[in-house]
Design a protein around this motif. Structure first.
Motif, mmCIF file in Angstrom:
data_model
loop_
_atom_site.group_PDB
_atom_site.id
_atom_site.type_symbol
_atom_site.label_atom_id
_atom_site.label_comp_id
_atom_site.label_asym_id
_atom_site.label_seq_id
_atom_site.Cartn_x
_atom_site.Cartn_y
_atom_site.Cartn_z
ATOM 1 N N ILE A 1 0.848 -1.203 0.000
ATOM 2 C CA ILE A 1 0.000 0.000 0.000
ATOM 3 C C ILE A 1 0.879 1.246 0.000
ATOM 4 C CG2 ILE A 1 -1.827 1.269 1.181
ATOM 5 C CD1 ILE A 1 -2.494 -1.264 2.740
ATOM 6 N N CYS A 2 0.538 2.210 -0.850
ATOM 7 C CA CYS A 2 1.201 3.524 -0.860
ATOM 8 C C CYS A 2 0.155 4.623 -0.790
ATOM 9 C CB CYS A 2 2.026 3.715 -2.130
ATOM 10 S SG CYS A 2 3.402 2.568 -2.342
ATOM 11 N N LEU B 1 5.687 1.818 -6.252
ATOM 12 C CA LEU B 1 4.644 1.204 -7.068
ATOM 13 C C LEU B 1 5.256 0.287 -8.128
ATOM 14 C CD1 LEU B 1 2.345 4.318 -7.697
ATOM 15 C CD2 LEU B 1 1.887 2.422 -6.126
ATOM 16 N N LYS B 2 6.259 0.790 -8.811
ATOM 17 C CA LYS B 2 6.868 0.014 -9.899
ATOM 18 C C LYS B 2 7.614 -1.202 -9.364
ATOM 19 C CE LYS B 2 7.082 4.170 -12.677
ATOM 20 N NZ LYS B 2 7.924 5.282 -13.177
ATOM 21 N N ALA C 1 1.204 0.329 -12.868
ATOM 22 C CA ALA C 1 1.697 -0.420 -11.708
ATOM 23 C C ALA C 1 0.646 -0.570 -10.618
ATOM 24 C CB ALA C 1 2.933 0.276 -11.132
ATOM 25 N N ILE C 2 -0.545 0.022 -10.810
ATOM 26 C CA ILE C 2 -1.557 0.062 -9.752
ATOM 27 C C ILE C 2 -2.648 -0.974 -10.013
ATOM 28 C CG2 ILE C 2 -3.275 1.495 -8.583
ATOM 29 C CD1 ILE C 2 -1.633 3.957 -9.562
ATOM 30 N N ASP C 3 -2.820 -1.905 -9.077
ATOM 31 C CA ASP C 3 -3.932 -2.860 -9.163
ATOM 32 C C ASP C 3 -5.230 -2.229 -8.690
ATOM 33 O OD1 ASP C 3 -2.621 -5.384 -10.027
ATOM 34 O OD2 ASP C 3 -1.472 -5.096 -8.184
ATOM 35 N N TYR C 4 -5.186 -1.517 -7.559
ATOM 36 C CA TYR C 4 -6.374 -0.871 -6.996
ATOM 37 C C TYR C 4 -6.034 0.577 -6.675
ATOM 38 C CZ TYR C 4 -8.197 -5.591 -6.380
ATOM 39 O OH TYR C 4 -8.620 -6.886 -6.601
ATOM 40 N N LEU C 5 -6.718 1.491 -7.346
ATOM 41 C CA LEU C 5 -6.610 2.917 -7.066
ATOM 42 C C LEU C 5 -7.816 3.292 -6.214
ATOM 43 C CD1 LEU C 5 -5.087 5.602 -7.749
ATOM 44 C CD2 LEU C 5 -6.712 5.883 -9.637
ATOM 45 N N ILE C 6 -7.565 3.837 -5.008
ATOM 46 C CA ILE C 6 -8.655 4.087 -4.058
ATOM 47 C C ILE C 6 -8.668 5.558 -3.652
ATOM 48 C CG2 ILE C 6 -9.780 3.347 -1.919
ATOM 49 C CD1 ILE C 6 -8.258 0.757 -2.054
ATOM 50 N N ALA D 1 -5.219 2.592 -14.750
ATOM 51 C CA ALA D 1 -5.385 1.916 -13.457
ATOM 52 C C ALA D 1 -6.068 0.569 -13.663
ATOM 53 C CB ALA D 1 -6.211 2.781 -12.511
ATOM 54 N N GLY D 2 -5.649 -0.429 -12.888
ATOM 55 C CA GLY D 2 -6.260 -1.746 -13.020
ATOM 56 C C GLY D 2 -7.729 -1.727 -12.629
#
Length: 305
Positions: A136-137, A150-151, A178-183, A215-216
């Motif tokens: 998580i970032c 992320l990368k 590089a992002i699976d879930y952007l929240i 984004a994924g």
């Protein structure tokens, strides 16, 4: 063994004042109370994931001051691995928070030691990232560090979550892959997409744009209106549990930590979202940042009124 969540981000001491309302420009208000509370989006999300069932490691920096010792101690008290929490010659990060009688807040952040979390620090603790199931970032540390983390998470094949908070402008284009879930929340989704986000319909439009940007999957948190999930094929709205709010501080962090813990433990996306929502709903019924974050038994025992 519990699923492993690694949180890369900020540790701040929250200096919290309660007042009848938020002050206007140039105005002085008489506050009702004051407290110092361990916080920072990174640390809050680490505490949430740990209390909600995950094995957690924190990667971040604190200052060589009393706040730094307290911030590290708060994480250790939650059984969070702090081998990658470095002490630097600077003041610890702080957040100045005013909470009004309607449970709304205004926050000013001073990064302090969080600015010392560089890509080189991330590389020094690469073994911690390698052991993760979920990384998580957030955006309370330098952008170069976030992009690097992320990368690296993508290179390692980990599930990568970015909570783009606080966001006031679009993300670098090369981050999205590089992002699976952007929240993001509503204002963050608006800043990233360049579109207004004030209804469920406009949230869908913004989420679709963020997916088109690379984004994924996207989860837009909508406060009392719940959450919107999008994966490029469908949208799904998850209504929020109904509770009486006392303080919304750290509600978003609680959702992110809870979602990550549940996802890492093998729950479906839908169940992980619902789990995170219950945790966030419980958090707003209590004051403070980390003190408000519920435990796994709290969430399991929750029954909607």
């Amino acid at each position: 063994m519990p699923a492993k969540v690694v949180v890369i981000g900020s540790l701040n001491m929250d200096l919290v004042t309660r007042a009848p309302r938020l002050p206007r420009g140039g105005e002085t208000l008489i506050g009702q109370s004051f407290a110092t509370v361990s916080g920072g989006k990174g640390a809050n999300q680490a505490v949430a994931a740990a209390r909600l069932g995950a094995q957690v490691s924190m990667v971040g920096c604190v200052g060589s001051d009393a706040y730094g010792e307290a911030l590290r101690g708060a994480l250790l008290a939650e059984q969070i691995d702090c081998q990658a929490v470095s002490t630097v010659e600077d003041s610890s990060g702080v957040a100045l928070i005013v909470v009004d009688d309607n449970s709304q807040n205004a926050i000013v952040i001073v990064a302090g030691a969080n600015g010392a979390l560089t890509p080189e620090v991330i590389d020094r603790f690469d073994a911690v990232l390698q052991a993760a199931d979920v990384i998580i970032c957030q955006l309370e540390v330098p952008d170069a560090t976030v992009g690097h983390a992320l990368k690296r998470g993508r290179e390692l094949g980990k599930t990568v979550i970015l909570n783009p908070a606080p966001a006031s402008r679009p993300l670098p284009a090369d981050w999205y892959a590089a992002i699976d879930y952007l929240i993001p929340n509503e204002s963050e989704a608006s800043a990233l997409s360049g579109l207004p986000v004030d209804t469920l319909s406009t949230a869908e439009t913004a989420a679709a744009r963020l997916i088109a940007m690379g984004a994924g999957k996207v989860i837009i948190t909508l406060g009392s209106q719940g959450s919107l999930f999008a994966d490029g094929k469908r949208f799904e709205h998850f209504p929020a549990p109904k509770v009486k709010a006392v303080d919304t501080t750290a509600a978003g962090d609680t959702f992110v930590g809870g979602f990550a813990a549940a996802l890492a433990a093998g729950k479906s996306e839908a169940d992980a979202i619902r789990f995170g929502q219950v945790a966030a709903a419980l958090s707003v019924t209590r004051a403070g940042a980390q003190p408000s974050i519920p435990t796994l038994p709290d969430v399991q025992a929750f029954k909607a009124p």
